[in-house]
Design an enzyme around this catalytic site. Structure first.
Site, PDB file in Angstrom:
ATOM      1  N   GLU A 227       0.828  -1.207   0.000  1.00 53.11           N
ATOM      2  CA  GLU A 227       0.000   0.000   0.000  1.00 53.11           C
ATOM      3  C   GLU A 227       0.860   1.254   0.000  1.00 53.11           C
ATOM      4  O   GLU A 227       1.983   1.253   0.491  1.00 53.11           O
ATOM      5  CB  GLU A 227      -0.951  -0.008   1.206  1.00 53.11           C
TER       6      GLU A 227
ATOM      7  N   HIS B 206      -1.437   4.619   8.329  1.00 45.46           N
ATOM      8  CA  HIS B 206      -0.694   4.208   7.136  1.00 45.46           C
ATOM      9  C   HIS B 206       0.777   4.590   7.274  1.00 45.46           C
ATOM     10  O   HIS B 206       1.096   5.703   7.685  1.00 45.46           O
ATOM     11  CB  HIS B 206      -1.279   4.880   5.896  1.00 45.46           C
TER      12      HIS B 206
END
EC number: 3.1.-.-
Lengths: 554, 554
Positions: free
Chosen positions: A195, A370
């Site tokens: 990601e 993240h």
């Protein structure tokens, strides 16, 4: 058009060049495994579109090959499309306990829970699907129980990271399993699919634990009620709110349907430690001294119908914000939500609240789930992949993620920046980006009708910008002569009274256009009216309303 | 309703609880002076509204009292409404030379330059308007030639700051006149009216000079073409681009109408020093070696039709972005524009450009023109006002600005947080917030028609979310019986083919509704159709399209 025999393929049906609606497919030979099935909220929401899900037609065309859906974690952009997918293709779903809890709530709402085949997995599970052996590893993120996935195939190992950060001091033991990852890297990773959300941000993501320290400090200072708004799914942050309540002797009320739901799922399944005495019904908040209560609520993104927004205008029936109360926004605005959040903050100030909001780097009330650049580099370093496919990001994030991969030694030509629908085939140690399958946005609008098409959206856009004019003309069946004066009705165009002159002239334009016809030809008359009226309006008002001529013959 | 005799009043017609359309009024006795007349871009732009200007009806009602419009500086939120205002009330306009240059361009476009009465002022000017003596002082901002205003009245001095920062190392000598301000404070300021845009940001605004250093560094590193996008009106930043070109031996091309316009006005009036040899026509850029050319362009906010956006998709006829070119975004996204800017950055990366973008604190390519907290406190400290009115900001900014004023000794009760339309009257040393005059948003849409009303916008919103249905029914004049089958036409609602069943049922609903009537009553029939069809659709699709029944009698 068919895929190569016994080769390994990766393709994206959603999640590339966007944040949202993640859906990826790993195929070996005749077996396909789907990873995640997300939704995203629409930028077109003003056009009445509620939700966007991936175009799944490729999977439906090959449905005999689709063996399973594996879900990395329970965020909307990874699970929001599942009910729509399972309704069309009822395949087994594999996810961790917490993730499945959230999925079950959705399937219940869509009334398909009973016929769904759900399997609980853990980081230690192994699943065999055709010639693929699938195993897992723990990753940290902003929701409990997240997994990365390893697909062990005859061609080699493919690793999908899921969403992750490396949090070395996590709350509730939700740490990334670095040792397992290191072992995988040592054994050899053919391809890493990782990601890219925070690829633009230098450094390492701060630990969730920092938020706890700031929460406790704010709790110690507050002399009255405390409101805390955060993402309901961030159970570890909710845990820290609970902990701050315990340490400062406050009870806790929950506001907002998703907050109540998630806390229930999390407590039932053991992801949230919260004593029973602590929980207070919203109706009873007024009975508790203000320095002994905290209220945890939804709406940190300024969503107009969520709890915080309603509190900010004092429209919650049970709980009011009083001057001197503290309100903590323990979340950063997602890009696009800044204005809604600002409106809520303005209103809270109007009520006299002390509001803790704004940049997380100043308030300390939020950290990202993240990984930043150093997290991404650590993942790449641990895995040492031959091939690299950055996913889950807009183009610039994928681009920068590729540059990061180069710095740790992945060859530039071995990184594939895809678009949704692009396929990477790997055979005999060589990877090639060759085919394109159909992929795109499917719009979901309301309950009754299902999907909205592009034509409908285009009409809505035109209607929204310039409104419309209906032109009603009744003509004789025999010679097309006008039976009564044309009627022109406008909506969203101009006030009829502002534009009486315009309307009178338009009626003349209509009359002249119809008088050119000596016999009725509905189609030609409509075209002629659209052209004549459209040109007149465009010249005189610079607008292009939607024109709808209605011709009635007698 | 009439104002008190010989008292001093301040009121806001725009600029409070918003960033945009600033318009303020100072009145002493029978004389009113208007400060600024701005516009703002619409959040409703998807509803086809181009521009919002202040509701000026209060001024038109008292037009015999309105003596002058004084303009602090040339940004759109301070001058954008001027043509619309002057068309209704042709009063003298006072502004500095640069500001007037920008206003003249607007008046020319609206074809009213010839009849307008424009006066050039400087920081040393004095104007007498009734019993008010008006003087000025220089302030720094992100556009040249900005003024603060002093209204000397029998009641005392009122100071309006305009937009400002304290830039101690400004470009082109555009510094705030601290000595004059200090003298004003010593002589006594009754009321300070000060802008609040950056009241949320701690510290002091960085100097424009810092941008110059970063620009030069990027210019020295670049090996090919350099594109720089910034606000055209920020002439001092343009000056630094020019200076960087001179130091690195590059020529300069301009792209974008407003960039060309502003550079021309700025050079003609002496605000921009730029040698003639430097300027290159966009058509000739391809003839110059790529390491000898820079291109200055509009579109730093990602505006889809502006130069940078067109460059990012290589749709500019004359100039192309090639792999290895450098693109500098020398501006921060204004809240709400983040997504548009991101899209442009994505596309520039796709072209292979090296893009310098993102947080100004990292790139150093932008500084704000609005003072941070320490700037605001310095202004308050210099002025030592008795009364304080924070303007030019959303509520939370005004609220924090009041807190800042308290810290430097302004009593809390002496600060007035207004809404647009609120009036503060000052008489005999006492200030009171008493009256409300009409104020609000006036929507401007296109050229021909002028203003758009709330009804039109409401219709457009409904049309945009759920589309519309036109129901055409022809009935007998005598007994209201149906002459032909009802016709139902939808736009932006659902695909007719998706919903054939729905349409058939709706035709039955229409039929039944009409059959209840024994004689034609157009109004009642329309109401009945709206109710019956609306309820059916709402129950079965959860939508509320706009319904337009058309009944024709024969």
């Amino acid at each position: 058009m068919s895929s190569a025999q016994n080769s390994l393929s990766f393709l994206a049906l959603g999640g590339i060049n966007e944040i949202g609606k993640n859906m990826y497919v790993i195929q070996y030979g005749e077996d396909m495994v789907v990873v995640d099935c997300g939704a995203k909220f629409s930028e077109h929401n003003i056009l009445g579109v509620d939700l966007i899900i991936p175009d799944m037609s490729y999977l439906l065309e090959h449905q005999e090959k689709v063996k399973a859906l594996i879900v990395t974690h329970g965020h909307e952009d990874h699970i929001g499309g599942i009910p729509y997918f399972l309704k069309k293709l009822n395949i087994p779903v594999y996810a961790t306990s917490f993730t499945l809890g959230l999925i079950e709530t959705k399937l219940k709402e869509h009334k398909i829970l009973r016929e769904s085949e759900l399997h609980i997995i853990t980081a230690d599970s192994e699943i065999t699907l055709g010639e693929m052996s699938v195993s897992f590893f723990r990753v940290s993120h902003s929701i409990p129980d997240c997994l990365g996935i390893v697909f062990d195939t005859p061609e080699g190992k493919v690793v999908h990271t899921g969403d992750f950060k490396f949090d070395l001091t996590p709350v509730n033991d939700q740490s990334s399993d670095i040792h397992k990852m290191a072992k995988m890297g040592d054994e050899g990773v053919l391809a890493l699919i990782s990601e890219s959300t925070n690829a633009e941000r230098p450094g390492m993501t701060p630990s969730e634990m920092l938020v706890g320290a700031h929460l406790e400090e704010a709790f110690l200072r507050a002399k009255q009620k405390i409101f805390i708004s955060t993402f309901a799914s961030n159970v570890n942050r909710v845990q820290q709110v609970v902990d701050a309540c315990i340490r400062t002797n406050r009870k806790l009320a929950l506001l907002g349907r998703s907050m109540v739901n998630v806390v229930q799922v999390a407590r039932e399944r053991g992801y949230l430690q919260m004593p029973d005495w602590m929980l207070v019904n919203a109706r009873d908040v007024h009975e508790i001294p203000s320095e002994r209560i905290a209220i945890l609520c939804t709406g940190s993104q300024g969503e107009p119908l969520a709890a915080l927004s309603r509190l900010s205008t004092n429209s919650n029936r049970d709980v009011k914000v009083h001057p001197g109360d503290t309100v903590i926004l323990a979340a950063s605005p997602i890009p696009g939500n800044e204005k809604d959040v600002s409106r809520v903050v303005d209103n809270l100030f109007r009520l006299g609240a002390h509001v803790i909001y704004g940049s997380a780097s100043i308030t300390g009330m939020h950290v990202s789930g993240h990984g930043y650049q150093e997290d991404l580099k650590l993942m790449l370093t641990l895995m040492k992949p031959k091939f690299f496919i950055p996913i889950h990001g807009e183009y610039r994030m994928l681009h920068i993620h590729r540059q990061l991969a180069e710095t740790i030694g992945v060859e530039k030509d071995n990184t594939f920046i895809l678009r949704n629908g692009d396929v990477v085939d790997i055979q005999d140690g060589t990877a090639r980006q060759t085919r394109q399958v159909s992929a795109g946005d499917t719009y979901v609008d309301g309950y009754g009708i299902g999907e909205v098409g592009q034509v409908v959206l285009r009409d809505r856009k035109q209607l929204s910008e310039d409104g419309m004019l209906v032109i009603v003309v009744t003509v004789s069946k025999t010679d097309a002569s006008l039976i009564s004066a044309p009627e022109i009705i406008s909506r969203g165009f101009v006030y009829a009274k502002d534009a009486e002159e315009l309307m009178t002239t338009l009626a003349d334009v209509v009359k002249e256009t119809i008088e050119n016809f000596k016999e009725p030809n509905i189609f030609a008359m409509k075209q002629a009216l659209k052209k004549a009226v459209g040109q007149y309006i465009s010249t005189h008002t610079k607008r292009k309303p939607l024109l709808l001529p209605i011709i009635i013959e007698f």
